[in-house]
Write an enzyme that holds these catalytic residues in place. Structure first.
Site, PDB file in Angstrom:
ATOM      1  N   SER A 150       0.882  -1.173   0.000  1.00 33.73           N
ATOM      2  CA  SER A 150       0.000   0.000   0.000  1.00 33.73           C
ATOM      3  C   SER A 150       0.916   1.218   0.000  1.00 33.73           C
ATOM      4  O   SER A 150       2.098   1.112   0.364  1.00 33.73           O
ATOM      5  CB  SER A 150      -0.848  -0.004   1.275  1.00 33.73           C
ATOM      6  OG  SER A 150      -1.504   1.229   1.462  1.00 33.73           O
ATOM      7  N   TYR A 163      -1.882  -0.846  10.791  1.00 31.05           N
ATOM      8  CA  TYR A 163      -1.908  -1.210   9.363  1.00 31.05           C
ATOM      9  C   TYR A 163      -0.656  -0.679   8.664  1.00 31.05           C
ATOM     10  O   TYR A 163      -0.004  -1.389   7.899  1.00 31.05           O
ATOM     11  CB  TYR A 163      -3.183  -0.625   8.750  1.00 31.05           C
ATOM     12  CG  TYR A 163      -3.377  -0.850   7.264  1.00 31.05           C
ATOM     13  CD1 TYR A 163      -3.752  -2.094   6.767  1.00 31.05           C
ATOM     14  CD2 TYR A 163      -3.229   0.204   6.354  1.00 31.05           C
ATOM     15  CE1 TYR A 163      -3.969  -2.288   5.409  1.00 31.05           C
ATOM     16  CE2 TYR A 163      -3.446   0.023   4.999  1.00 31.05           C
ATOM     17  CZ  TYR A 163      -3.822  -1.231   4.530  1.00 31.05           C
ATOM     18  OH  TYR A 163      -4.033  -1.421   3.178  1.00 31.05           O
TER      19      TYR A 163
HETATM   20  P1  NDP Z   1     -11.286  -6.175  -0.051  1.00 28.99           P
HETATM   21  O1  NDP Z   1     -11.766  -5.996   1.336  1.00 28.99           O
HETATM   22  O2  NDP Z   1     -12.146  -5.775  -1.192  1.00 28.99           O
HETATM   23  O3  NDP Z   1     -10.860  -7.704  -0.259  1.00 28.99           O
HETATM   24  C1  NDP Z   1     -10.051  -8.332   0.681  1.00 28.99           C
HETATM   25  C2  NDP Z   1      -9.873  -9.774   0.273  1.00 28.99           C
HETATM   26  O4  NDP Z   1      -9.039 -10.425   1.247  1.00 28.99           O
HETATM   27  C3  NDP Z   1     -11.176 -10.545   0.256  1.00 28.99           C
HETATM   28  O5  NDP Z   1     -11.128 -11.510  -0.785  1.00 28.99           O
HETATM   29  C4  NDP Z   1     -11.193 -11.236   1.617  1.00 28.99           C
HETATM   30  O6  NDP Z   1     -12.005 -12.382   1.550  1.00 28.99           O
HETATM   31  C5  NDP Z   1      -9.711 -11.555   1.783  1.00 28.99           C
HETATM   32  N1  NDP Z   1      -9.265 -11.706   3.151  1.00 28.99           N
HETATM   33  C6  NDP Z   1      -9.360 -10.815   4.166  1.00 28.99           C
HETATM   34  N2  NDP Z   1      -8.830 -11.320   5.296  1.00 28.99           N
HETATM   35  C7  NDP Z   1      -8.389 -12.566   4.983  1.00 28.99           C
HETATM   36  C8  NDP Z   1      -7.744 -13.588   5.714  1.00 28.99           C
HETATM   37  N3  NDP Z   1      -7.447 -13.450   7.011  1.00 28.99           N
HETATM   38  N4  NDP Z   1      -7.422 -14.739   5.068  1.00 28.99           N
HETATM   39  C9  NDP Z   1      -7.713 -14.892   3.771  1.00 28.99           C
HETATM   40  N5  NDP Z   1      -8.322 -13.970   3.016  1.00 28.99           N
HETATM   41  C10 NDP Z   1      -8.665 -12.816   3.627  1.00 28.99           C
HETATM   42  O7  NDP Z   1      -9.878  -5.449  -0.105  1.00 28.99           O
HETATM   43  P2  NDP Z   1      -9.048  -4.758  -1.293  1.00 28.99           P
HETATM   44  O8  NDP Z   1      -9.226  -5.483  -2.564  1.00 28.99           O
HETATM   45  O9  NDP Z   1      -9.278  -3.313  -1.224  1.00 28.99           O
HETATM   46  O10 NDP Z   1      -7.579  -4.991  -0.723  1.00 28.99           O
HETATM   47  C11 NDP Z   1      -6.700  -5.988  -1.211  1.00 28.99           C
HETATM   48  C12 NDP Z   1      -5.298  -5.649  -0.702  1.00 28.99           C
HETATM   49  O11 NDP Z   1      -4.935  -4.375  -1.184  1.00 28.99           O
HETATM   50  C13 NDP Z   1      -5.188  -5.591   0.821  1.00 28.99           C
HETATM   51  O12 NDP Z   1      -3.960  -6.155   1.224  1.00 28.99           O
HETATM   52  C14 NDP Z   1      -5.202  -4.105   1.115  1.00 28.99           C
HETATM   53  O13 NDP Z   1      -4.509  -3.796   2.290  1.00 28.99           O
HETATM   54  C15 NDP Z   1      -4.469  -3.572  -0.105  1.00 28.99           C
HETATM   55  N6  NDP Z   1      -4.728  -2.179  -0.389  1.00 28.99           N
HETATM   56  C16 NDP Z   1      -6.014  -1.737  -0.601  1.00 28.99           C
HETATM   57  C17 NDP Z   1      -6.235  -0.387  -0.839  1.00 28.99           C
HETATM   58  C18 NDP Z   1      -7.602   0.165  -1.043  1.00 28.99           C
HETATM   59  O14 NDP Z   1      -7.746   1.390  -0.940  1.00 28.99           O
HETATM   60  N7  NDP Z   1      -8.606  -0.636  -1.360  1.00 28.99           N
HETATM   61  C19 NDP Z   1      -5.125   0.568  -0.893  1.00 28.99           C
HETATM   62  C20 NDP Z   1      -3.836  -0.021  -0.666  1.00 28.99           C
HETATM   63  C21 NDP Z   1      -3.654  -1.349  -0.426  1.00 28.99           C
HETATM   64  P3  NDP Z   1     -12.740 -12.987   2.881  1.00 28.99           P
HETATM   65  O15 NDP Z   1     -13.237 -11.819   3.670  1.00 28.99           O
HETATM   66  O16 NDP Z   1     -13.806 -13.886   2.347  1.00 28.99           O
HETATM   67  O17 NDP Z   1     -11.660 -13.751   3.584  1.00 28.99           O
END
Ligand code: NDP
Length: 266
Positions: A150, A163
Site C-alpha cells: 500500500s 496497518y
Molecule cells: P477487499 O476488502 O475488497 O478484499 C479483501 C480480500 O481479502 C477478500 O477476498 C477477503 O475475503 C480476503 N481476506 C481478508 N482477510 C483474509 C484472511 N485473514 N485470510 C484470507 N483472506 C482474507 O480489499 P481490497 O481489494 O481493497 O484490498 C486488497 C489488498 O490491497 C489488501 O492487502 C489491502 O490492504 C491492499 N490495499 C487496498 C487499498 C484500497 O484502498 N482498497 C489501498 C492499498 C492497499 P474474505 O473476507 O472472504 O476472507
C-alpha cells in the site's frame, strides 16, 4: 498470452484488487487459484472468472480457475491449502499476497489485539503463504512473488498505525527476500496502491461518515483528495501493474515497491 502453463495463487481473490488481478492473469493464460475465508464468495467469483473471455478459440480449453478456503493467519491451513492447490492446477509459479484488512483506530485506542491482528493478516499471512509456495518455485526454477502492500507501506497515515506498520513490514520483507532469491530466477516485488475503489474503501468511507457526520460524497472526496489525480485508483490499474511484473520479460524487476497512486508518492 505469455503466462500459459503458469499457476497463480491469489490470496483475497474473491473481490476487489485480488479479483481484478485474477482476471488480468487469466487473460495472460495462467491458471488461477483464488483463496479467501468465505467459500460462497469464492465460488461466486470463480463463476464470474470462468465466464471471462480469454481471447482463445471456443474449442481451445482456457486456463483453469480453482478456489481455496483458507485464513492466511492459520499457518497449517495455508500449507495444506497450497499443497492441494498445486495438486489440482500444477506447481505454483506466481504468488500474489493480496489478502489484507485495514481497521482504523487512533494509536492511543489501538489495543494489543488490534495491533496483533493487523500484523497477522497483512504481514504474517504473506510470510506463511510465501514459505508454503517457495519450494515449488525453487524446484521449477522460476517464480514471481508480488506483495500487495500500500502507499501505507511507503508513508504514514494517521489513525491506522497498526496497518501502516504491517505494510511497512511487508515492504521490508519484499526487499530482503528479493536479495535472497536474486540468483534463483524468482523476483519479489511490492505493489503499493493508493486509496482504491473497493470494499476496504467503502468501509473507510462509512467510518468517516460515522465519525464526522460528512456525506458519502464528501467522505469519498476526502479520500480522493490525497491523490494528485483527485480520484480513487481503479482495481484494473493495480492489476495491470501486477500482470506486468509477472511477465517473463520483467525478470530484472525485483525488490521494488511500485506505487500505483496517481502520483501520491514519488
Ligand atoms: P477487499 O476488502 O475488497 O478484499 C479483501 C480480500 O481479502 C477478500 O477476498 C477477503 O475475503 C480476503 N481476506 C481478508 N482477510 C483474509 C484472511 N485473514 N485470510 C484470507 N483472506 C482474507 O480489499 P481490497 O481489494 O481493497 O484490498 C486488497 C489488498 O490491497 C489488501 O492487502 C489491502 O490492504 C491492499 N490495499 C487496498 C487499498 C484500497 O484502498 N482498497 C489501498 C492499498 C492497499 P474474505 O473476507 O472472504 O476472507
Amino acid at each position: 498470452m505469455t503466462l500459459i502453463g503458469h499457476h497463480a495463487f491469489i490470496t483475497g481473490g474473491s473481490r476487489g484488487i485480488g479479483l481484478a488481478c485474477a482476471r488480468a492473469l487469466l487473460a495472460q493464460g495462467a491458471n488461477v487459484t483464488i483463496a479467501g475465508r468465505d467459500a460462497a464468495s469464492l465460488d461466486r467469483a470463480a463463476e464470474v472468472l470462468r465466464e471471462y473471455p480469454r481471447g482463445q478459440a471456443p474449442d481451445v480449453p482456457g486456463p483453469q480457475v480453482g478456489t481455496c478456503v483458507l485464513d492466511v493467519t492459520d499457518e497449517a491451513a495455508v500449507h495444506a491449502a497450497i499443497a492441494t492447490a498445486a495438486q489440482q492446477l500444477g506447481p505454483i509459479t506466481i504468488l500474489l499476497n493480496n489478502a489484507g484488512q485495514a481497521q482504523p483506530a487512533p494509536f492511543a485506542k489501538t489495543s494489543s489485539q488490534h495491533w496483533q491482528r493487523m500484523l497477522d493478516v497483512n504481514l504474517t499471512g504473506a510470510f506463511h503463504c510465501t514459505q508454503a509456495v517457495l519450494p515449488q518455485m525453487l524446484e521449477k526454477g522460476w517464480g514471481r512473488i508480488i506483495n500487495i502492500a500500500s502507499t501505507a507501506g511507503l508513508k504514514g497515515y494517521k489513525y491506522v498505525s497498526a496497518y501502516v506498520a504491517a505494510k511497512h513490514g511487508l515492504v521490508g520483507l519484499t526487499k530482503s527476500l528479493a536479495l535472497e532469491l536474486a540468483t534463483k530466477n524468482i523476483t519479489v516485488n511490492a505493489v503499493c496502491p493508493g486509496y482504491t475503489d473497493t470494499e476496504i474503501v467503502q468501509d473507510a468511507i462509512a467510518n468517516i461518515m460515522q465519525k464526522t457526520g460528512r456525506s458519502e460524497e464528501q467522505a469519498r472526496a476526502e479520500l480522493a483528495a490525497g491523490n494528485p489525480q483527485q480520484k480513487l485508483v481503479q482495481v484494473e490499474e493495480v492489476a495491470n501493474a501486477v500482470a506486468w511484473l509477472c511477465q517473463p520479460a520483467s525478470g530484472a524487476m525485483t525488490g521494488q515497491s511500485i506505487a500505483v497512486a496517481g502520483g501520491e508518492v514519488m
